[in-house]
Design a protein around this motif. Structure first.
Motif, PDB file in Angstrom:
ATOM      1  N   ALA A 167       0.740  -1.192   0.011  1.00  0.00           N
ATOM      2  CA  ALA A 167       0.094  -0.087  -0.106  1.00  0.00           C
ATOM      3  C   ALA A 167       0.964   1.303   0.063  1.00  0.00           C
ATOM      4  CB  ALA A 167      -0.852  -0.049   1.174  1.00  0.00           C
ATOM      5  N   ARG A 168       0.260   2.289  -0.515  1.00  0.00           N
ATOM      6  CA  ARG A 168       0.790   3.773  -0.358  1.00  0.00           C
ATOM      7  C   ARG A 168       0.334   4.059   1.130  1.00  0.00           C
ATOM      8  NH1 ARG A 168      -1.179   8.939  -1.532  1.00  0.00           N
ATOM      9  NH2 ARG A 168      -2.784   8.139  -3.021  1.00  0.00           N
ATOM     10  N   VAL A 169       1.007   4.361   1.896  1.00  0.00           N
ATOM     11  CA  VAL A 169       0.426   4.780   3.442  1.00  0.00           C
ATOM     12  C   VAL A 169       0.538   6.207   3.983  1.00  0.00           C
ATOM     13  CG1 VAL A 169       0.605   3.916   5.736  1.00  0.00           C
ATOM     14  CG2 VAL A 169       0.937   2.507   3.922  1.00  0.00           C
ATOM     15  N   THR A 170      -0.329   6.812   4.303  1.00  0.00           N
ATOM     16  CA  THR A 170      -0.108   8.098   5.102  1.00  0.00           C
ATOM     17  C   THR A 170      -0.511   7.878   6.407  1.00  0.00           C
ATOM     18  OG1 THR A 170      -0.959   9.299   2.888  1.00  0.00           O
ATOM     19  CG2 THR A 170      -1.195  10.480   5.108  1.00  0.00           C
ATOM     20  N   LEU A 171       0.297   8.145   7.263  1.00  0.00           N
ATOM     21  CA  LEU A 171       0.253   8.094   8.763  1.00  0.00           C
ATOM     22  C   LEU A 171       0.000   9.462   9.281  1.00  0.00           C
ATOM     23  CD1 LEU A 171       0.579   6.325  11.347  1.00  0.00           C
ATOM     24  CD2 LEU A 171       3.096   6.629  11.117  1.00  0.00           C
ATOM     25  N   ILE A 172      -1.117   9.607   9.991  1.00  0.00           N
ATOM     26  CA  ILE A 172      -1.281  10.949  10.396  1.00  0.00           C
ATOM     27  C   ILE A 172      -1.239  10.501  12.137  1.00  0.00           C
ATOM     28  CG2 ILE A 172      -2.943  12.844  10.927  1.00  0.00           C
ATOM     29  CD1 ILE A 172      -4.236  11.947   8.075  1.00  0.00           C
ATOM     30  N   CYS A 173      -0.448  11.166  12.579  1.00  0.00           N
ATOM     31  CA  CYS A 173       0.078  10.627  14.257  1.00  0.00           C
ATOM     32  C   CYS A 173       0.080  12.248  15.165  1.00  0.00           C
ATOM     33  CB  CYS A 173       1.229  10.242  14.334  1.00  0.00           C
ATOM     34  SG  CYS A 173       2.790  10.942  13.979  1.00  0.00           S
ATOM     35  N   GLY A 174      -0.305  12.042  16.552  1.00  0.00           N
ATOM     36  CA  GLY A 174      -0.449  12.855  17.435  1.00  0.00           C
ATOM     37  C   GLY A 174       1.214  12.941  17.992  1.00  0.00           C
ATOM     38  N   PRO A 175       1.384  13.505  19.126  1.00  0.00           N
ATOM     39  CA  PRO A 175       2.641  13.812  19.627  1.00  0.00           C
ATOM     40  C   PRO A 175       2.920  12.534  20.164  1.00  0.00           C
ATOM     41  CG  PRO A 175       1.059  15.491  20.424  1.00  0.00           C
ATOM     42  CD  PRO A 175       0.225  14.665  19.769  1.00  0.00           C
ATOM     43  N   VAL A 176       4.314  11.885  19.443  1.00  0.00           N
ATOM     44  CA  VAL A 176       4.907  10.572  19.763  1.00  0.00           C
ATOM     45  C   VAL A 176       6.360  10.727  19.398  1.00  0.00           C
ATOM     46  CG1 VAL A 176       2.714   8.877  19.475  1.00  0.00           C
ATOM     47  CG2 VAL A 176       4.529   9.575  17.564  1.00  0.00           C
ATOM     48  N   HIS A 177       7.060   9.966  20.059  1.00  0.00           N
ATOM     49  CA  HIS A 177       8.615   9.816  19.910  1.00  0.00           C
ATOM     50  C   HIS A 177       8.899   8.610  19.009  1.00  0.00           C
ATOM     51  CE1 HIS A 177       8.880  13.395  22.318  1.00  0.00           C
ATOM     52  NE2 HIS A 177       8.214  13.004  23.275  1.00  0.00           N
TER      53      HIS A 177
ATOM     54  N   PRO B 250      10.301   6.955  15.269  1.00  0.00           N
ATOM     55  CA  PRO B 250      10.742   6.960  14.249  1.00  0.00           C
ATOM     56  C   PRO B 250       9.880   6.703  13.010  1.00  0.00           C
ATOM     57  CG  PRO B 250      11.804   5.035  14.679  1.00  0.00           C
ATOM     58  CD  PRO B 250      11.013   5.466  15.953  1.00  0.00           C
ATOM     59  N   THR B 251       9.793   7.681  11.928  1.00  0.00           N
ATOM     60  CA  THR B 251       8.788   7.453  10.757  1.00  0.00           C
ATOM     61  C   THR B 251       9.304   5.826  10.158  1.00  0.00           C
ATOM     62  OG1 THR B 251       8.639   9.718  10.381  1.00  0.00           O
ATOM     63  CG2 THR B 251       7.844   8.221   8.711  1.00  0.00           C
ATOM     64  N   PRO B 252       8.076   5.076   9.823  1.00  0.00           N
ATOM     65  CA  PRO B 252       8.416   4.028   9.010  1.00  0.00           C
ATOM     66  C   PRO B 252       8.856   4.162   7.725  1.00  0.00           C
ATOM     67  CG  PRO B 252       6.478   3.706  10.468  1.00  0.00           C
ATOM     68  CD  PRO B 252       6.954   5.157  10.332  1.00  0.00           C
ATOM     69  N   ASP B 253       9.671   3.527   7.198  1.00  0.00           N
ATOM     70  CA  ASP B 253      10.109   3.674   5.982  1.00  0.00           C
ATOM     71  C   ASP B 253       9.078   3.360   4.811  1.00  0.00           C
ATOM     72  OD1 ASP B 253      12.262   3.797   3.879  1.00  0.00           O
ATOM     73  OD2 ASP B 253      12.651   1.723   3.645  1.00  0.00           O
ATOM     74  N   ARG B 254       9.195   4.688   3.968  1.00  0.00           N
ATOM     75  CA  ARG B 254       8.126   4.440   2.790  1.00  0.00           C
ATOM     76  C   ARG B 254       6.770   4.980   3.086  1.00  0.00           C
ATOM     77  NH1 ARG B 254      10.133  -0.529  -0.905  1.00  0.00           N
ATOM     78  NH2 ARG B 254      11.055  -1.137   0.873  1.00  0.00           N
ATOM     79  N   VAL B 255       6.612   5.554   4.403  1.00  0.00           N
ATOM     80  CA  VAL B 255       5.512   6.076   4.875  1.00  0.00           C
ATOM     81  C   VAL B 255       5.479   7.537   4.847  1.00  0.00           C
ATOM     82  CG1 VAL B 255       4.109   6.169   7.045  1.00  0.00           C
ATOM     83  CG2 VAL B 255       4.988   4.122   6.222  1.00  0.00           C
ATOM     84  N   THR B 256       4.372   8.288   4.330  1.00  0.00           N
ATOM     85  CA  THR B 256       4.136   9.707   4.324  1.00  0.00           C
ATOM     86  C   THR B 256       3.728   9.899   5.831  1.00  0.00           C
ATOM     87  OG1 THR B 256       3.871   9.883   2.023  1.00  0.00           O
ATOM     88  CG2 THR B 256       3.114  11.703   3.327  1.00  0.00           C
ATOM     89  N   ARG B 257       4.330  10.777   6.483  1.00  0.00           N
ATOM     90  CA  ARG B 257       3.927  10.978   7.783  1.00  0.00           C
ATOM     91  C   ARG B 257       3.614  12.508   8.097  1.00  0.00           C
ATOM     92  NH1 ARG B 257       7.625   9.894  13.377  1.00  0.00           N
ATOM     93  NH2 ARG B 257       6.537  11.205  14.914  1.00  0.00           N
ATOM     94  N   ILE B 258       2.575  12.929   8.754  1.00  0.00           N
ATOM     95  CA  ILE B 258       1.810  13.943   8.925  1.00  0.00           C
ATOM     96  C   ILE B 258       1.525  14.130  10.641  1.00  0.00           C
ATOM     97  CG2 ILE B 258       0.009  15.583   8.719  1.00  0.00           C
ATOM     98  CD1 ILE B 258      -0.360  14.073   6.075  1.00  0.00           C
ATOM     99  N   ASP B 259       2.243  15.121  11.344  1.00  0.00           N
ATOM    100  CA  ASP B 259       2.295  15.295  12.595  1.00  0.00           C
ATOM    101  C   ASP B 259       1.271  16.141  13.169  1.00  0.00           C
ATOM    102  OD1 ASP B 259       4.342  13.669  13.729  1.00  0.00           O
ATOM    103  OD2 ASP B 259       5.869  14.927  12.541  1.00  0.00           O
ATOM    104  N   VAL B 260       0.230  15.935  13.884  1.00  0.00           N
ATOM    105  CA  VAL B 260      -0.583  16.828  14.390  1.00  0.00           C
ATOM    106  C   VAL B 260      -0.814  16.890  15.909  1.00  0.00           C
ATOM    107  CG1 VAL B 260      -2.079  16.569  12.366  1.00  0.00           C
ATOM    108  CG2 VAL B 260      -2.363  15.014  14.463  1.00  0.00           C
ATOM    109  N   VAL B 261      -1.305  17.977  16.608  1.00  0.00           N
ATOM    110  CA  VAL B 261      -1.479  17.805  17.877  1.00  0.00           C
ATOM    111  C   VAL B 261      -2.995  17.766  18.484  1.00  0.00           C
ATOM    112  CG1 VAL B 261      -1.241  19.364  20.151  1.00  0.00           C
ATOM    113  CG2 VAL B 261       0.286  19.594  17.934  1.00  0.00           C
ATOM    114  N   SER B 262      -3.951  18.490  18.095  1.00  0.00           N
ATOM    115  CA  SER B 262      -5.131  18.230  18.923  1.00  0.00           C
ATOM    116  C   SER B 262      -5.961  17.342  17.875  1.00  0.00           C
ATOM    117  CB  SER B 262      -5.936  19.636  18.718  1.00  0.00           C
ATOM    118  OG  SER B 262      -6.161  20.146  17.465  1.00  0.00           O
ATOM    119  N   ALA B 263      -7.221  16.930  18.426  1.00  0.00           N
ATOM    120  CA  ALA B 263      -8.302  16.182  17.592  1.00  0.00           C
ATOM    121  C   ALA B 263      -8.617  17.037  16.353  1.00  0.00           C
ATOM    122  CB  ALA B 263      -9.359  16.068  18.576  1.00  0.00           C
ATOM    123  N   ARG B 264      -8.936  18.241  16.432  1.00  0.00           N
ATOM    124  CA  ARG B 264      -9.563  19.012  15.303  1.00  0.00           C
ATOM    125  C   ARG B 264      -8.247  18.984  14.216  1.00  0.00           C
ATOM    126  NH1 ARG B 264     -11.635  24.285  18.124  1.00  0.00           N
ATOM    127  NH2 ARG B 264      -9.891  23.785  19.783  1.00  0.00           N
TER     128      ARG B 264
END
Length: 402
Positions: free
Chosen positions: A229-239, A241-255
């Protein structure tokens, strides 16, 4: 041929007249969704220019083992780790001999020794050279070590001879490359995954959150990539590392997370593994709140409901196959089944977070999956990585039935 989607292929170009076919091979691999990097021997560059292959692949061509700029970062090791497949086409008699002896006297042979990826060769040489016992011994030795051999074909050769030794055509080699990979259940699919906690500010210093580590969501992202799959990972505040070949988007709140999910549409599969705060303070103080002697020992915060990310995405006109998570401390299956129905989900994964061995921040998990017919499938306790692979396989099978 979708098996090549997002696969990383190093094309090694040896020094033979068949190198002219390498240009077409790059095109064929790219057409099938592969990422291609080219490594040439010095002999290969005499038959086709690096500039041609750079223009076709869209990336610089690698030639020199002792390139100071590349080797400052251990360039050949990075390439070896990057590859899913090393395809050498053409593979000359000399190159086969050097591979058989385990030599590392140029970038390509060094890379082959350093990689854990599948290695394949497409022999190309005069028919007499191909028939020579030394070449045949090298062929058998390479095959015994697990190298794949594509061809050669029979026909007229550049020298005027006729016989075995012609390199396969680019289209045939692209098909052979695809056969190196199993059919992947989510090939060509876009999977959007939420992970981790959200944070809801009280003032510039304090916030409301939960204990989610994001480990399960990140494991799901890795498993979805493995499934093609082509994967988009939307994550809240965590520590993490971004998995290989994953597009990561960091967010804070639910909104924030909802906005990122809506921006990520359309997708084929939505997996909401994030632990989203149900409520947030109605008013966020502009300055740090101070103790108020007149309020006694308490502080009253008025809370308002956050948007329901999972129900919002599952309720869209272009809704994806929607998978929710229910992290509960009691009445696990009852609460999960109710959430499945209320949010219009296809599947829900129920987690007993009261169990410390599989709760938040743990390295292992166990869960049950409930479908629309309220049938329950249990997954026994194991590492989150293995659970993630099992869940992705389960989701892919259900997706095929939709």
């Amino acid at each position: 041929m979708q098996r090549l989607y997002r696969k990383r292929i190093i094309l090694g170009v040896g020094g033979g007249i068949a190198a002219y076919k390498s240009a077409e091979l790059v095109r064929r691999l790219l057409e099938q969704g592969a990422e291609v990097r080219v490594v040439m021997t010095k002999g290969g560059s005499e038959f086709i220019t690096p500039l041609t292959l750079q223009a076709l692949s869209g990336h610089p061509v690698h030639m020199d083992l002792l390139d100071p700029a590349a080797e400052a970062a251990m360039g050949h090791i990075d390439l070896a780790k990057w590859a899913d497949l090393v395809l050498i086409a053409p593979a000359t008699a000399d190159l086969m001999a050097r591979l058989a002896q385990g030599l590392a006297n140029d970038l390509l042979t060094t890379l082959v020794l350093a990689t854990d990826a599948t290695v394949a060769i497409a022999p190309a040489m005069n028919q007499a050279m191909w028939r020579d016992p030394a070449t045949q011994d090298n062929l058998h030795l390479l095959r015994s070590r697990g190298l794949k051999v594509f061809g050669p074909a029979a026909g007229s050769q550049a020298c005027g001879d006729i016989g075995l030794g012609r390199m396969l055509e680019a289209t045939e080699l692209a098909l052979c490359a695809a056969e190196c990979f199993e059919h992947l259940a989510l090939t060509g699919k876009h999977v959007l995954i939420t992970a981790g906690p959200t944070q809801e500010n009280i003032d510039p210093v304090r916030y409301i959150t939960n204990h989610s580590s994001g480990k399960m969501g990140f494991a799901l992202a890795e498993a979805a990539v493995e499934a093609g799959a082509r994967v988009t990972l939307i994550c809240g505040p965590v520590h993490l590392p971004t998995p290989d070949r994953v597009t990561r988007i960091d967010v804070v709140s639910a909104r924030d997370m909802l906005a990122a999910c809506e921006a990520g549409m359309p997708c084929d599969v939505f997996i909401a593994s994030a632990a989203v705060a149900d409520y947030r303070p109605e008013v966020v103080a502009a300055q740090k709140l101070k103790k108020d002697p007149s309020s006694g020992d308490g502080l009253l915060l008025r809370m308002v409901r956050n948007p329901d990310i999972l129900a919002t995405i599952a309720g869209r006109a272009d809704r994806p196959f929607s998978v929710g998570f229910a992290a509960e401390t009691e009445h696990l299956l009852d609460y999960a089944a109710r959430k499945l129905k209320d949010k219009n989900l296809d599947l829900i994964v129920a987690n007993d977070v009261a169990n410390p061995s599989i709760g938040f921040n743990s390295e292992e998990n166990a869960c049950s999956v409930i479908d629309r017919q309220l049938q329950t499938t249990a997954f026994a306790q194991t590492s989150k990585g293995k659970i993630a692979r099992q869940l992705v396989s389960f989701i892919a099978k259900r997706l095929d039935q939709v």
